[in-house]
Each structure stands twice: as structure tokens, then as C-alpha cells.
Design a protein around this motif. Sequence first.
Motif, mmCIF file in Angstrom:
data_model
loop_
_atom_site.group_PDB
_atom_site.id
_atom_site.type_symbol
_atom_site.label_atom_id
_atom_site.label_comp_id
_atom_site.label_asym_id
_atom_site.label_seq_id
_atom_site.Cartn_x
_atom_site.Cartn_y
_atom_site.Cartn_z
ATOM 1 N N GLN A 1 43.789 42.325 44.906
ATOM 2 C CA GLN A 1 43.893 40.941 44.958
ATOM 3 C C GLN A 1 42.676 40.635 45.674
ATOM 4 O O GLN A 1 42.182 39.362 45.448
ATOM 5 N N GLU A 2 42.048 41.034 46.601
ATOM 6 C CA GLU A 2 40.918 40.580 47.134
ATOM 7 C C GLU A 2 39.655 40.681 46.138
ATOM 8 O O GLU A 2 38.841 39.790 46.445
ATOM 9 N N LEU A 3 39.528 41.886 45.458
ATOM 10 C CA LEU A 3 38.500 41.762 44.248
ATOM 11 C C LEU A 3 39.061 40.619 43.394
ATOM 12 O O LEU A 3 37.613 40.127 42.612
ATOM 13 N N ASP A 4 39.883 40.495 42.908
ATOM 14 C CA ASP A 4 40.199 39.371 41.866
ATOM 15 C C ASP A 4 39.716 37.944 42.500
ATOM 16 O O ASP A 4 39.112 37.295 41.720
ATOM 17 N N GLN A 5 39.969 37.790 43.891
ATOM 18 C CA GLN A 5 39.520 36.492 44.338
ATOM 19 C C GLN A 5 38.104 36.516 44.283
ATOM 20 O O GLN A 5 37.322 35.371 44.008
ATOM 21 N N LYS A 6 37.399 37.626 44.708
ATOM 22 C CA LYS A 6 35.812 37.557 44.770
ATOM 23 C C LYS A 6 35.315 37.184 43.014
ATOM 24 O O LYS A 6 34.295 36.431 43.189
ATOM 25 N N LEU A 7 36.134 37.861 42.441
ATOM 26 C CA LEU A 7 35.370 37.813 40.764
ATOM 27 C C LEU A 7 35.693 36.258 40.215
ATOM 28 O O LEU A 7 35.062 35.783 39.541
ATOM 29 N N ARG A 8 37.044 35.743 40.843
ATOM 30 C CA ARG A 8 37.353 34.499 40.322
ATOM 31 C C ARG A 8 36.128 33.320 40.968
ATOM 32 O O ARG A 8 35.532 32.576 40.096
ATOM 33 N N GLN A 9 35.634 33.787 42.195
ATOM 34 C CA GLN A 9 34.588 32.707 42.513
ATOM 35 C C GLN A 9 33.419 32.745 42.084
ATOM 36 O O GLN A 9 32.788 31.842 41.808
ATOM 37 N N LEU A 10 33.201 34.174 41.576
ATOM 38 C CA LEU A 10 31.755 34.147 40.815
ATOM 39 C C LEU A 10 31.839 33.505 39.508
ATOM 40 O O LEU A 10 30.895 32.886 39.014
ATOM 41 N N ARG A 11 33.253 33.630 38.857
ATOM 42 C CA ARG A 11 33.301 33.076 37.526
ATOM 43 C C ARG A 11 33.390 31.512 37.760
ATOM 44 O O ARG A 11 32.644 30.878 36.844
ATOM 45 N N GLN A 12 33.922 30.993 38.656
ATOM 46 C CA GLN A 12 33.619 29.537 38.937
ATOM 47 C C GLN A 12 32.496 29.170 39.017
ATOM 48 O O GLN A 12 31.837 28.031 38.608
ATOM 49 N N LYS A 13 31.576 30.037 39.646
ATOM 50 C CA LYS A 13 30.236 29.547 40.167
ATOM 51 C C LYS A 13 29.402 29.488 38.823
ATOM 52 O O LYS A 13 28.487 28.426 38.505
ATOM 53 N N TYR A 14 29.460 30.327 37.762
ATOM 54 C CA TYR A 14 28.835 30.583 36.560
ATOM 55 C C TYR A 14 29.477 29.823 35.149
ATOM 56 O O TYR A 14 28.882 29.995 34.430
ATOM 57 N N GLY A 15 30.707 29.770 35.407
ATOM 58 C CA GLY A 15 31.509 29.376 34.286
ATOM 59 C C GLY A 15 31.729 30.462 33.173
ATOM 60 O O GLY A 15 32.308 30.116 32.356
ATOM 61 N N ARG A 16 31.626 31.613 33.608
ATOM 62 C CA ARG A 16 31.761 32.871 32.523
ATOM 63 C C ARG A 16 31.928 33.998 33.294
ATOM 64 O O ARG A 16 31.188 34.357 34.665
ATOM 65 N N PRO A 17 32.234 35.192 32.790
ATOM 66 C CA PRO A 17 32.257 36.355 33.565
ATOM 67 C C PRO A 17 30.994 36.976 33.695
ATOM 68 O O PRO A 17 29.991 36.486 33.061
#
Length: 574
Positions: free
Chosen positions: A50-66
Motif C-alpha cells: 500500500q505504501e509502495l503503490d502510493q509512492k508509485l502513484r505520486q510518481l505517475r502523477q508527476k510525469y503522467g506515465r509509468p
Amino acid sequence: MGSNSMMRATTLFLISMLLPLTALADKIVHDAEYYVLKLQHGDKWRQEDQELDQKLRQLRQKYGRPPNIVYLLWDDTAFGAVGFPALQKNFGYTTPNINKMAAEGINFTRMYSEPSCTPTRAAFLTGRHPVRHGMGVVGMPHEFSGMREEEVTIAEVLSKSGYATAFFGKGHLGDIEESYLHNQGFDEALFTPMNQITSLYNPQANAVNAVLGYAKEIYPPDPYRLDNPGLIPEGWVMNIEGKKGEQGKEWCGTSNECFAKLDPEAERRTIDFIRRNAEAKKPFFVAYWPNFLNFLAVYNPKNSVAGLMVADAFPAVDDFVGQLMEELKTLGIVENTLFIAMADNGPMVHSPPTGWGMLPMLYRGGKGDFTEGGVRVPAFAWWPGMIEQGQTVGDIIHVTDLYTTFARLGGAKDNIPTDRVVDGLDQTALLLKGDTHSRRDYVFIYAGHELGATVKGRYKRHWIGAGDVAASGMPEAYFDLYMDPREENPQLTPLIHTQGQFNRMVARHELMKKKYPDVPNAKGIPYTGLSNARPETKAIAERVKQVTEELPFSVENYLDFYLPGSDKGGDWGH
């Protein structure tokens, strides 16, 4: 406890190990040992996820892609030979950029590969031990086989989630059409079906007896030679390029000059692919696997104080690592790009070419061996802003884990097949949380298609070569890798209490293989599907047809026939 009660308890335990597979019918199927660990750590892992998913979501929001993924794999290097400047001082060479990568990211101390080239490459691409799909041995031309179309590669997994995918360099996954990398999920590819030995398949190498009897044109006529081409793999192809959904074509030719051109061309294409997709704001996955070693290379002047072949070859790879790190910064995508670099197996310590400097270093054995020297390799992860700098990680990680981890990072785990065992475990927690966060404490190490050893934490059991006393049921096969990293002093009495537990590990492993049986690799005529195939390449199929028409078996029987002992040849350590 009586024998019947013990049998019932054992049966219930084994069933319990398989029960999660029913409950997880729509999820990834792992080997049995994973479920043993999950029973104990599942709650903690779910919270971490759950913590990792949140961190990856924030990164994706910043760059707009995985995140983008870059994977560099080179050959035959002992753990410690790169990434450790102090050790390199003792061996007369340095790799400053790879050392910088290690210092600025993760330096893995227990990255396990498979024992040789083809198995490791197949393991990474499929996330599965090569024994599961018949890719456990090193191929040589003409191989008449390769990776099955039915395997689902990481390129296919990521492609389905919108990634651009590319492969450049040494493939070594077979010489049949379905094994070509552009037919295995990559949008574009330039690759070698075989390995660096082909740098010797030319008149120059034959002239100096680096290879014998290959170039018939440099010999006087042999009046006793009846078969033409006989043992010569005439028509073989060194390099192939292609795009997904299209025919491939031979690239350059089969000279040593063409061999030498591949790595620079692959590096150029890797950078170009990254730039194109960064500009298009499209997530990408690119694998660059350099040939690294040219058996006929001449270093004059020498690149290193050591003056040995491997030491002189490293600067080219190291320079590209530095170039790549700078390029990711220049493009502004460094925080959204995971870069992993590693070796495919240990050094060729068995009959190494003279003057190559294949260093065995800390661990015993090398290429082809199931001892640590064959399968514990240098490996580094670099991801500024996401991976904390200066980490030395002691957790066990296996090359198959990159498959599942890359899929997780790319939001593509739903594309992983669920009808087979996937050995790779999701190690996102290890990358992003660091030391002690691995989800693996075990490794099954195969020698070809035979189980050679099993690792569990700091302990290891050899299944092959345990000694004459093995018939008694108490083999001298148990090792403590902290106390004896070279596996030279088996500990029978101190570690005999592990015998039953190691036996049960293998029992669970074999039961999973029974439920999900191993399959052979694919068979076929070499080098079909090339738009510019040479006449001598096309003649391979015609020769097979002519021979089988004269004999009482079919082409299919001929290609499918298993040669006893063939899985022992070409593995170097045997």
C-alpha cells in the motif's frame, strides 16, 4: 507420532502448500516456497505494498506515465569485479561509471543468475527458471531450436500496458524464427541468435588456429573429405534486425568486422530509442546486452594496466553506462527511469582463453557451475529520487524477479500469465525500501536441466557431486555460505538437521513441477523468416528435407529427437 499419522500430517502440509493456488486462480502462480514465506509475512507485505503503490502513484502523477526501464546485461563477470574500486586496485583496471552507479544506488551482494548465458537471458525474459521451458543450456549453430512462442516475455507484458519496447545486442535465445526478439514482444530489435564464439567463425581465426577446420577455403583440397558442408554450420547468421509483426533480415554479415560493429550500433540505437520515446512522452523499456567480448579483438594500445582481455573490454561498457546516465539527466527523465545493470553469470574459469583475466575472486567456480562463483553476479540499480543512494544490499534476489518487478512498476502485472509457474517475485519493496526488504530467501540452482543446488538463506545444499557417502543418506553436501563462501568445507554434522527441511523444499518444488509440468523448447529450421536470406542460409532447410526423405523418419521426428547428454555440452562448467 506413528507412521500413518506422520504420513497424514505430511499430506495435509503439502496440500496446504497447494491450496493458495486455487484461491489465487486469477493471480500469478509462484513456486511453493513463496507461499511458505507468504503465510508468515503476508500481512506485512500487504501493508508495504500500500505504501509502495502510493509512492508509485505520486510518481505517475508527476510525469503522467509509468517509469521507464533500462536493462543492461553483460557477460561472464565475478561478483566484486565491478562496483568495488578497492578490489579493482588489485587487478589493474577500473570501471568508474559502473562504480558510480553502484555508489549512487544499490549494490546487490546476492543477485543470483542462472549458471550460463542462454539460461539467464531466458530466465529474465520469461520470469521462469529455464528448466520450465527447455532453455537451460547454451546453444551453438546450428541449434535447430530456441525460445517457444508460447512463453510470455517481459516485453510482451509491458507492451500490453502501452510501453515502447526495444532490444539491442546479444540475444543468444535460439536460431529459429519464433525465438527472434522482434517475435518475442519487442517493437524493434537488433540481436545475435548465438554468442560471442561466432567472432571466431571466419578465415582469420582459422588461420591462427583459434578455431579448427572451419574455413575450408584456406586449406589445400582434402581428398578424403566426402561430406559437404559436413560439420561446418554453413549458412549461419550472426546478426538479425526486425520490427514487431514484420520479417527480420540479416544485418551486416558474418565477418569479425560485423561482429565488432554490433555493440557501437546497438549503443547508438539504444540512445536513439530513449530520445524518441522521451520526446513522445511514451513509457519505454529497452534492453541493451552487449557482446562485450570479441575473441579476435586487438587492443593496441592496451586500455588497462592489467592488459588482459576482460579488463581491456570493460571501458567500452563503462563509457556507455556513463553516457546513458548523463543522457537520462539531460532528457529530464532520470527520476522516472529505473536503470539496472548486471552480469549474466560468473567468469569462464574452466579452460578460459589465455590472457583473458577471468577472475574467480571470492567465490568458487564460474560459468556453468552451481557453486556461488557461477551464479552470484555483480548487479546494480540506479534510480535518482526513488532509490536511496549508497546502499549495499545483502538480501537474496534472483534474475527472474526483475520480470515481475518490472511488470509491477509498469502497472502491467495483470498481463503476466496465470497458467504456469512464474518464479520471479515482486521485489519493488527491495528497490524502494532497501536492505532487508526482499521477499525471497531461497534459490533453486539448475545445472542445465538438472537441479544442482538449493539455497535457503545462508545455507546451501548440493544435490550433484555430494560424494560417495551420499548412498548412506547422509551426504557431505551442506554449506554455510557465511563461514565457507567458497563451498570447500561441507558441514555434515553441524548442518545435518537441515536435511529433512531441504528435502521438503525440493518435494514442494517437484510437486509444483508435477502440477505445472516442464515443457521442451521450440524446434525448427534455423534462420527462416529473413527477407534477405542468403542462398546458403536457405539451403539449410533443403538439406534437412533431402536427408529425411532418404531416411525412415520425418522432419518432425528429426528435429524433436532428444540427444542424450546434449544438455551437458556447451555449459562450460561440465
